[in-house]
Design an enzyme around this catalytic site. Structure first.
Site, PDB file in Angstrom:
ATOM      1  N   ARG A 224       0.843  -1.186   0.000  1.00 31.61           N
ATOM      2  CA  ARG A 224       0.000   0.000   0.000  1.00 31.61           C
ATOM      3  C   ARG A 224       0.884   1.244   0.000  1.00 31.61           C
ATOM      4  NH1 ARG A 224      -3.275  -2.590  -1.747  1.00 31.61           N
ATOM      5  NH2 ARG A 224      -5.386  -3.087  -1.028  1.00 31.61           N
ATOM      6  N   HIS A 272      -0.348   0.063 -10.063  1.00 34.54           N
ATOM      7  CA  HIS A 272      -1.129  -0.799  -9.165  1.00 34.54           C
ATOM      8  C   HIS A 272      -1.631  -2.050  -9.896  1.00 34.54           C
ATOM      9  CE1 HIS A 272      -3.528  -0.571  -5.172  1.00 34.54           C
ATOM     10  NE2 HIS A 272      -3.297  -1.834  -5.504  1.00 34.54           N
TER      11      HIS A 272
END
Length: 309
Positions: A224, A272
């Protein structure tokens, strides 16, 4: 039985086809235009719903995440106090292990260096160490971290891992708890972050942690964006404590156009994409959790909200 599908990132049709193949009578309501009566919704299948949205459904029995990360969900103070399950799927695990192996090999074989030298018009010859002479450290030994560790072991790397609690993985030197973090870091030439994002791990990739790594270490963050203090990364790259970084996640996605990460010669950014799941392989587990929710049985891959994962 009505399922709310809520995601602005995932196309609904592949999921609709895969879920109906497992549960033909499933009533799939797509947010925001096909919800109908909020009281009809039994289970929510979601990725990053707007804050407060899930509080609108009075008969909701369970919340299923479309992704492995649930930090955005539990940060919503209005989230109903219902069973919450994260996504665990063989395709997600395999694609993450592939991404980590590819990124480790890129640094290990000096492809990051060769890319910089090519742009500078230089022909630079460097031989890598043997894989067994290269130590890769993995922060986080959950489902994804354990799979990445095994994939790296299969390629001959020396692998060590660190986790909140003690984990045992054959062939991996395991460390756990804050007291063993520095011992774990001291030999990690390539550091991989696959931790869940919690109050304890937010900002863990910082100047103090980088200083505990071997000089010239490489960083791979596929967990993250909140784990990384970007200014500390830039400083570590500038002073040579880190030699390169591969980043798949960011505090703001995409990063603002003014971010120095975009053009930094020692940073590879990916959008991502490290891990993704296939509806065809994941639907069976999703339907199992839908049936568990309807029958009052515990969900698989249930999140402990106190731990944050």
């Amino acid at each position: 039985m009505a399922l709310l599908f809520l995601s602005e990132a995932d196309p609904v049709e592949p999921w609709r086809a895969a879920l109906l193949a497992e549960m033909p009578d499933l009533d799939i309501r797509v947010w925001p235009d096909q919800v109908g009566d909020p009281g009809d919704i039994d289970v929510a299948f979601v990725w990053k719903p707007p804050p407060g949205e899930l509080a609108r459904y009075p008969n909701l029995r369970a919340i299923l995440s479309l992704g492995a990360g649930i930090d955005a969900l539990i940060q919503d103070d209005t989230l109903p106090d219902l069973p919450l399950a994260r996504m665990v799927d063989p395709s997600m695990t395999s694609t993450m292990a592939d991404y980590i192996l590819l990124s480790v090999l890129r640094h290990h074989r000096h492809f990051d260096l060769f890319e910089r030298e090519q742009r500078a018009g230089r022909w630079t010859f460097v031989l890598p160490k043997r894989p067994e002479e290269r130590t890769v450290g993995i922060l986080g030994l959950g489902e994804l971290g354990a799979a990445a560790a095994t994939r790296l072991l299969d390629h001959g790397f020396n692998v060590r891992g660190w986790s909140r609690s003690k984990k045992t993985i054959k062939g991996v030197q395991s460390f756990h708890g804050q007291g063993q973090l520095d011992n774990f870091l001291e030999a990690a030439e390539i550091l991989v972050c696959l931790l869940p994002l919690t109050a304890d791990t937010e900002g863990i990739l910082n100047a103090a942690l980088f200083a505990a790594l071997p000089k010239g270490a490489c960083l791979i963050n596929a967990a993250r964006g909140g784990h990384l203090k970007e200014i500390d990364l830039l400083d570590a790259l500038e002073n040579g404590q880190l030699s390169a970084a591969t980043l798949d996640v960011f505090e703001t996605e995409p990063p603002p156009a003014t971010s120095p990460l975009w053009l930094h010669e020692r940073v590879l950014m990916t959008p991502h994409v490290a891990s993704y799941c296939s509806p065809q392989t994941a639907a069976k587990g999703v339907v199992e959790n839908i049936k568990r929710a309807l029958s009052g049985k515990p969900l698989r891959n249930l999140v402990d909200r106190n731990r944050g994962y």
